[in-house]
Design an enzyme around this catalytic site. Structure first.
Site, PDB file in Angstrom:
ATOM      1  N   LYS A  51      40.229  37.368  46.261  1.00 58.81           N
ATOM      2  CA  LYS A  51      41.494  36.750  46.653  1.00 58.81           C
ATOM      3  C   LYS A  51      41.435  36.062  48.016  1.00 58.81           C
ATOM      4  O   LYS A  51      42.336  35.311  48.356  1.00 58.81           O
ATOM      5  CB  LYS A  51      42.624  37.784  46.607  1.00 58.81           C
ATOM      6  CG  LYS A  51      42.837  38.409  45.251  1.00 58.81           C
ATOM      7  CD  LYS A  51      43.120  37.422  44.123  1.00 58.81           C
ATOM      8  CE  LYS A  51      44.355  36.620  44.317  1.00 58.81           C
ATOM      9  NZ  LYS A  51      44.916  36.094  43.050  1.00 58.81           N
ATOM     10  N   SER A 268      39.124  46.492  38.048  1.00 63.24           N
ATOM     11  CA  SER A 268      39.191  45.225  37.306  1.00 63.24           C
ATOM     12  C   SER A 268      37.794  44.647  37.104  1.00 63.24           C
ATOM     13  O   SER A 268      37.517  44.006  36.083  1.00 63.24           O
ATOM     14  CB  SER A 268      40.107  44.217  38.003  1.00 63.24           C
ATOM     15  OG  SER A 268      39.453  43.580  39.080  1.00 63.24           O
TER      16      SER A 268
HETATM   17  C1  LIG Z   1      41.233  43.600  41.943  1.00 57.15           C
HETATM   18  C2  LIG Z   1      41.704  42.319  41.313  1.00 57.15           C
HETATM   19  N1  LIG Z   1      41.121  41.912  40.185  1.00 57.15           N
HETATM   20  C3  LIG Z   1      41.509  40.790  39.560  1.00 57.15           C
HETATM   21  C4  LIG Z   1      42.525  40.001  40.056  1.00 57.15           C
HETATM   22  C5  LIG Z   1      42.939  38.765  39.301  1.00 57.15           C
HETATM   23  O1  LIG Z   1      42.631  37.565  39.926  1.00 57.15           O
HETATM   24  P1  LIG Z   1      43.575  36.309  39.693  1.00 57.15           P
HETATM   25  O2  LIG Z   1      44.831  36.547  40.461  1.00 57.15           O
HETATM   26  O3  LIG Z   1      42.800  35.148  40.239  1.00 57.15           O
HETATM   27  O4  LIG Z   1      43.836  36.202  38.234  1.00 57.15           O
HETATM   28  C6  LIG Z   1      43.167  40.400  41.233  1.00 57.15           C
HETATM   29  C7  LIG Z   1      44.282  39.628  41.777  1.00 57.15           C
HETATM   30  O5  LIG Z   1      44.930  40.013  42.713  1.00 57.15           O
HETATM   31  C8  LIG Z   1      42.733  41.576  41.883  1.00 57.15           C
HETATM   32  O6  LIG Z   1      43.310  41.999  43.027  1.00 57.15           O
END
Ligand SMILES: Cc1ncc(COP(=O)(O)O)c(C=O)c1O
Length: 336
Positions: A51, A268
């Site tokens: 991010k 994630s």
């Molecule tokens: C840990 C984590 N994984 C995945 C994402 C997803 O990314 P995006 O917002 O670009 O879809 C985020 C978004 O905040 C995140 O904090």
């Protein structure tokens, strides 16, 4: 070089955003010749996550457009990582940051934001990240003179960061050999921007989005699109297909990656690797070669207080069973 000679040495913390390494996950596909999974190590960014890219793109565009003059406060809703990125940027560049966040975010996140000096408006955990969005929208509408509402869910400069950065890096790092791109959906900026650019570079690349399989999930940062406030920048038509991921599978993969690849990644990221494994196994079964690239959004640092690290992995977990079978021949492979 002598001090005062006019030339500066070293980089600022903000110059370190992007250009992250690609890590090969060789043990994961050791039993499948011809397929490779590569993870982009986004925790190397100075704020510790993918991010940083979106936040710096949003902030730079706002500064260029004169939307963040001295005295204005940057305001946004975040589940954590974007807030940390804004807080880091605000500290380094001297603008104040106010964030709307559900109050049940991990203690680690609260401490990091406090350390950077950001102010947080805590929102009802029962309302999740959508509750934080509603509060941010209300504050921005009530006090337009006070805030620059960065609106990461609707700001086109979010996905542009990945269009100009992440995608080109992946293309160069794989020497154009990428066949599949897998990314999770939060704001969707990472998936949208990277996919748009990769498709221009090679329209044959398959781009797969991944999201939680239910509204109540433990995949922090991700959105179950069918039941969430859909981010205005999200276009579901861009994905070749979408994978729905169970939280338990992500937990199992997080533990597996820690113990077998030496990679301590966030939840994630583990979910994205589990989705990538599904793709890789499908390609291997079809006797096709594949280079699957995914995004490892952050490291495990902010999730170490979660219980799953020490819980025994459920014996009936499909992923664990599959990895057990596949990795019986990989020396030292461990699952529990
Ligand atoms: C840990 C984590 N994984 C995945 C994402 C997803 O990314 P995006 O917002 O670009 O879809 C985020 C978004 O905040 C995140 O904090």
């Amino acid at each position: 070089m002598t001090p005062g000679s006019g030339r500066q040495v070293g980089k600022t913390i903000l110059d370190r955003i992007g250009s992250t390494p690609l890590v090969r996950l060789d043990r994961l596909t050791a039993h499948q010749p011809g397929v490779q999974i590569l993870g982009k190590a986004e925790w190397v960014n100075p704020g510790g996550s993918v991010k940083d890219r979106a936040a710096s793109s949003i902030v730079t565009a706002a500064q260029t457009a004169g939307q963040l003059p001295p005295g204005k406060i940057l305001l946004d809703a975040t589940s954590g990582n974007t807030g940390i990125a804004y807080a880091m940027l605000g500290a380094a560049q001297g603008f104040p940051v106010n964030l709307c966040m559900p109050s049940n975010v991990s203690a680690e996140r609260k401490r990091i934001l406090e350390a950077y000096g950001a102010k947080v408006v805590w929102t009802d955990p029962a309302d999740g990240s959508d509750g934080a969005i509603r509060v941010a929208r209300k504050l921005a509408a009530e006090h337009p003179e006070k805030y620059f509402y960065a609106d990461q869910y609707g700001n086109e400069n979010n996905w542009r960061a990945h269009y100009h950065g992440t995608a080109n890096e992946i293309w160069e790092q794989t020497e154009g050999k990428i066949t599949h791109f897998v990314a999770s959906l939060g704001t969707s900026g990472t998936f949208m921007g990277t996919t748009r650019r990769l498709r221009e570079l090679n329209p044959k690349i398959k781009c797969i989005s991944m999201q939680p399989d239910s509204p109540f999930h433990g995949l922090e940062g991700l959105k179950h699109m069918a039941t969430a406030i859909v981010p205005p920048i999200y276009d579901p038509k861009l994905a070749d297909w979408n994978i729905y991921m169970a939280t338990e599978r992500a937990y199992a993969m997080a533990k597996w990656l820690a113990r077998n690849e030496g990679l301590l990644v966030g939840i994630s990221s583990a979910a994205a690797v589990a989705a990538s494994l599904e793709i890789a196994e499908g390609e291997a079964a079809a006797h096709r070669e594949a280079v699957v690239v995914t995004i490892l959004c952050d490291s495990a640092d902010k999730y170490l207080s979660e219980h799953f690290w020490s819980d025994p992995i459920a014996a009936d977990d499909v992923l664990v069973e599959r990895l057990s079978t596949n990795h019986a021949s990989v020396a030292g492979s461990t699952l529990d």
